[in-house]
Design a protein around this motif. Sequence first.
Motif, short mmCIF file in Angstrom:
data_model
loop_
_atom_site.label_atom_id
_atom_site.label_comp_id
_atom_site.label_asym_id
_atom_site.label_seq_id
_atom_site.Cartn_x
_atom_site.Cartn_y
_atom_site.Cartn_z
N ARG A 183 -12.87 5.78 9.33
CA ARG A 183 -12.42 7.15 9.63
C ARG A 183 -10.94 7.16 10.03
N GLU A 184 -10.52 6.13 10.76
CA GLU A 184 -9.11 6.03 11.11
C GLU A 184 -8.26 5.81 9.86
N ALA A 185 -8.73 4.96 8.94
CA ALA A 185 -7.99 4.74 7.69
C ALA A 185 -7.89 6.04 6.91
N TRP A 186 -8.96 6.80 6.86
CA TRP A 186 -8.95 8.11 6.19
C TRP A 186 -7.88 9.02 6.81
N ARG A 187 -7.83 9.04 8.12
CA ARG A 187 -6.86 9.89 8.82
C ARG A 187 -5.43 9.48 8.50
N LEU A 188 -5.18 8.19 8.37
CA LEU A 188 -3.83 7.69 8.14
C LEU A 188 -3.34 7.94 6.72
N LEU B 221 -5.76 -6.54 -6.46
CA LEU B 221 -6.02 -5.72 -5.28
C LEU B 221 -4.81 -4.87 -4.91
N LEU B 222 -3.63 -5.23 -5.40
CA LEU B 222 -2.41 -4.52 -5.05
C LEU B 222 -1.83 -3.79 -6.27
N PRO B 223 -1.22 -2.63 -6.06
CA PRO B 223 -0.45 -2.03 -7.15
C PRO B 223 0.68 -2.96 -7.56
N GLU B 224 0.93 -3.06 -8.83
CA GLU B 224 1.97 -3.99 -9.30
C GLU B 224 3.34 -3.59 -8.79
N ASP B 225 3.62 -2.30 -8.79
CA ASP B 225 4.89 -1.79 -8.28
C ASP B 225 4.60 -0.87 -7.10
N MET B 226 5.08 -1.24 -5.93
CA MET B 226 4.84 -0.44 -4.73
C MET B 226 6.13 0.20 -4.21
N THR B 227 7.12 0.29 -5.08
CA THR B 227 8.40 0.85 -4.69
C THR B 227 8.22 2.26 -4.14
N GLY B 228 8.74 2.48 -2.94
CA GLY B 228 8.69 3.80 -2.33
C GLY B 228 7.40 4.15 -1.62
N LEU B 229 6.39 3.27 -1.69
CA LEU B 229 5.12 3.56 -1.04
C LEU B 229 5.16 3.16 0.44
N ASP B 230 4.51 3.95 1.27
CA ASP B 230 4.29 3.59 2.66
C ASP B 230 2.92 2.92 2.75
N ALA B 231 2.91 1.67 3.20
CA ALA B 231 1.68 0.88 3.20
C ALA B 231 1.40 0.34 4.59
N VAL B 232 0.11 0.19 4.90
CA VAL B 232 -0.30 -0.36 6.19
C VAL B 232 -1.34 -1.43 5.96
N GLU B 233 -1.20 -2.55 6.70
CA GLU B 233 -2.23 -3.59 6.70
C GLU B 233 -2.96 -3.52 8.03
N THR C 86 -5.22 3.46 15.85
CA THR C 86 -3.89 2.91 15.67
C THR C 86 -2.80 3.64 16.45
N GLY C 87 -3.00 4.93 16.66
CA GLY C 87 -1.96 5.74 17.27
C GLY C 87 -0.90 6.19 16.28
N PHE C 88 -1.00 5.82 15.01
CA PHE C 88 -0.06 6.27 14.00
C PHE C 88 -0.32 7.74 13.64
N ASP C 89 0.71 8.40 13.14
CA ASP C 89 0.58 9.79 12.73
C ASP C 89 -0.38 9.93 11.55
N ALA C 90 -1.09 11.02 11.51
CA ALA C 90 -1.98 11.30 10.38
C ALA C 90 -1.17 11.49 9.11
N GLY C 91 -1.75 11.04 7.98
CA GLY C 91 -1.10 11.22 6.69
C GLY C 91 0.21 10.45 6.54
N ARG C 92 0.33 9.33 7.21
CA ARG C 92 1.58 8.58 7.19
C ARG C 92 1.69 7.63 6.01
N PHE C 93 0.55 7.20 5.44
CA PHE C 93 0.57 6.12 4.46
C PHE C 93 -0.02 6.53 3.11
N ASP C 94 0.50 5.86 2.06
CA ASP C 94 -0.02 6.03 0.71
C ASP C 94 -1.08 4.99 0.37
#
Length: 272
Positions: free
Chosen positions: A155-160, A63-75, A128-136
Motif C-alpha cells: 500500500r505504501e508503494a502504491w501511494r508513492l 526486471l528493469l526498463p532498458e532506458d530509465m532516463t528522466g524517471l524517478d525511481a525508488v528501491e 517511508t515518509g516520502f511524498d505521495a506520487g513521487r516515483f515512476d
Amino acid sequence: MLPRDTVAAFFVPVGAVMTKDHVSINREVWDKDAQNWVDLGKRLWSGPPQWGIWGAPETSVTLLPEDMTGLDAVELGCGTGYVSGWMARRGARVTGIDVSSEQLATARQLADAYGAEITFVQGDAEATGFDAGRFDFAISEYGAAIWCRPEVWLREAWRLLRPGGSLVFLGNHPLSIICTPLNGAPCEPVLHRPYRGLWGVDWTEVEIDPSGVTFNLSIADWFALFTEIGFTVTRYQELYAPDEAAETRCWVPSDWAKNYPMEQVWHLSKPV
C-alpha cells in the motif's frame, strides 16, 4: 537485499497474529550482519545486473526498463544499494531506503566509489515518509519484498507511485518455504509445512543461525492483495537454478532449485 544462509523456520499457526516487532528485529539483524554483505555488494555494483540467489542475468529476466532516463525511481529495502546503482546507470534519479544504518553506510561508500548520485535514506519501507506520487518506478529485491508486511508495504508503494507507475519485486517462492523441513534441513521435494494460511517465517526461534522475521503469501493471497490495493499484474516469473549449478545456496540445493522455483518476481502497474 539478499537473505543470508538461513537454515530453519518457525511458522505461526493458521489464524494466529504476528505480534513481534519485526521492524526492530530485522534492523538489528541487518546492522549486525552488514559486514558479511560488503564483498557481495562490491561485486554486484561492479558488474551488469543479475538477480536473486542464482544470479539470473538481466538480459534474460528483464526486471528493469532498458532506458530509465528522466524517471524517478525508488528501491525499497536497498541494502548495499547495487540495484539503485544499476538504475542510476540507466539514467534514473534514484532514492534508496533501508532500515539498517550499517547497510546504508556500505551503500553510500559504494555509490561514492562508482560516482553514482543516489539519495540514500534510513527508514522503514512500510512508512517511508516520502511524498505521495513521487516515483515512476519502484523495485525491491529481497528487501521490502520479504522483510516487510505485504499488506502494509505494498500500500505504501502504491501511494508513492504516480498513475501509470510500475512496481517490480523479487523474493522467495512459497514452495521454497513449504518444502523446507521443520528441522531446517535443505529443501527437498516433500511438503513439510502448510500452504494454506501462509504468512511468512519467524527465523528468530531457530537454534542454528537465527535471523529475523520474513513474510510471504500463497499465490492466491498475493493476487487477492494486489486486487484489493488496485495493482494490475502485468507479468509473473518463477526463477530456477541454472543447469550448471552444483551447490546449495541459502538452504536451497541446486538440484531442488532446478526442478522447483526458488524465487518469484511480480511485475505490477498502477493504472492511469
